[in-house]
Design an enzyme around this catalytic site. Sequence first.
Site, mmCIF file in Angstrom:
data_model
loop_
_atom_site.group_PDB
_atom_site.id
_atom_site.type_symbol
_atom_site.label_atom_id
_atom_site.label_comp_id
_atom_site.label_asym_id
_atom_site.label_seq_id
_atom_site.Cartn_x
_atom_site.Cartn_y
_atom_site.Cartn_z
ATOM 1 N N CYS A 56 0.845 -1.191 0.000
ATOM 2 C CA CYS A 56 0.000 0.000 0.000
ATOM 3 C C CYS A 56 0.885 1.247 0.000
ATOM 4 O O CYS A 56 2.077 1.173 0.318
ATOM 5 C CB CYS A 56 -0.887 0.014 1.239
ATOM 6 S SG CYS A 56 -2.057 -1.362 1.336
ATOM 7 N N GLU A 58 1.024 3.620 2.109
ATOM 8 C CA GLU A 58 1.589 3.897 3.421
ATOM 9 C C GLU A 58 2.864 3.094 3.662
ATOM 10 O O GLU A 58 3.821 3.596 4.251
ATOM 11 C CB GLU A 58 0.582 3.567 4.536
ATOM 12 C CG GLU A 58 -0.674 4.409 4.510
ATOM 13 C CD GLU A 58 -1.818 3.777 3.735
ATOM 14 O OE1 GLU A 58 -2.975 4.049 4.075
ATOM 15 O OE2 GLU A 58 -1.554 3.003 2.780
ATOM 16 N N ARG A 84 -11.101 10.474 -4.847
ATOM 17 C CA ARG A 84 -11.773 9.702 -3.795
ATOM 18 C C ARG A 84 -11.542 10.277 -2.408
ATOM 19 O O ARG A 84 -12.193 9.870 -1.456
ATOM 20 C CB ARG A 84 -11.326 8.241 -3.836
ATOM 21 C CG ARG A 84 -11.892 7.510 -5.041
ATOM 22 C CD ARG A 84 -11.529 6.052 -5.045
ATOM 23 N NE ARG A 84 -10.111 5.891 -5.333
ATOM 24 C CZ ARG A 84 -9.334 4.948 -4.793
ATOM 25 N NH1 ARG A 84 -9.842 4.075 -3.945
ATOM 26 N NH2 ARG A 84 -8.064 4.856 -5.124
ATOM 27 N N CYS A 93 -1.731 -2.094 7.166
ATOM 28 C CA CYS A 93 -1.013 -0.824 7.313
ATOM 29 C C CYS A 93 -1.149 -0.281 8.724
ATOM 30 O O CYS A 93 -0.185 0.240 9.285
ATOM 31 C CB CYS A 93 -1.518 0.195 6.303
ATOM 32 S SG CYS A 93 -0.954 -0.157 4.621
ATOM 33 N N TYR A 127 -2.168 -5.562 19.225
ATOM 34 C CA TYR A 127 -0.956 -6.348 19.424
ATOM 35 C C TYR A 127 0.209 -5.450 19.046
ATOM 36 O O TYR A 127 0.262 -4.952 17.925
ATOM 37 C CB TYR A 127 -0.996 -7.586 18.523
ATOM 38 C CG TYR A 127 0.287 -8.383 18.525
ATOM 39 C CD1 TYR A 127 0.485 -9.392 19.453
ATOM 40 C CD2 TYR A 127 1.296 -8.122 17.610
ATOM 41 C CE1 TYR A 127 1.658 -10.134 19.465
ATOM 42 C CE2 TYR A 127 2.471 -8.857 17.613
ATOM 43 C CZ TYR A 127 2.644 -9.849 18.540
ATOM 44 O OH TYR A 127 3.797 -10.574 18.560
ATOM 45 N N TRP A 129 4.027 -5.552 18.404
ATOM 46 C CA TRP A 129 5.065 -6.537 18.133
ATOM 47 C C TRP A 129 6.223 -6.409 19.112
ATOM 48 O O TRP A 129 6.686 -7.398 19.679
ATOM 49 C CB TRP A 129 5.544 -6.372 16.689
ATOM 50 C CG TRP A 129 6.584 -7.361 16.283
ATOM 51 C CD1 TRP A 129 6.378 -8.650 15.887
ATOM 52 C CD2 TRP A 129 7.993 -7.140 16.237
ATOM 53 N NE1 TRP A 129 7.577 -9.241 15.599
ATOM 54 C CE2 TRP A 129 8.580 -8.343 15.806
ATOM 55 C CE3 TRP A 129 8.802 -6.058 16.515
ATOM 56 C CZ2 TRP A 129 9.948 -8.473 15.640
ATOM 57 C CZ3 TRP A 129 10.161 -6.188 16.353
ATOM 58 C CH2 TRP A 129 10.719 -7.393 15.916
#
Length: 137
Positions: A56, A58, A84, A93, A127, A129
Amino acid sequence: MTTQTQHVDHELIRAATEVARTRCRGDNHTMAAAARARDGRIVTAVNAYHFTGGPCAELVLIGAAAAQGAYELDTIVAVGDRDRGVVPPCGRCRQVLLDYFPALKVIVGKDDRIRTVPITDLLPESYVWADHQLEAE
């Protein structure tokens, strides 16, 4: 969820919109992202769609920022091509942005409901990491 809103960086939205308008062509590049680094610089990128997945906008932006020496991002926004407008980050992301930049702010919403929220608001009970890595001995 804190629903804490913050200043909306309209210059960032304009930068992403301009990249979407001028650089997104065809089906391979349909999203643009812009982020403000902690030093004030604006970094931009477009997605790299491919039928096998592809990153993506990002995620491409994270690499582009690092290539420019911008390792701390403050705020990010994604904008779709063909007018858009602002598009919220997908789940993948959101997770990656949280892991790289836990204090990141994200611009979301449409029209008069555009707002800036902490990335943690987009991933409640998330979560993290880094919280689950064993300490190296």
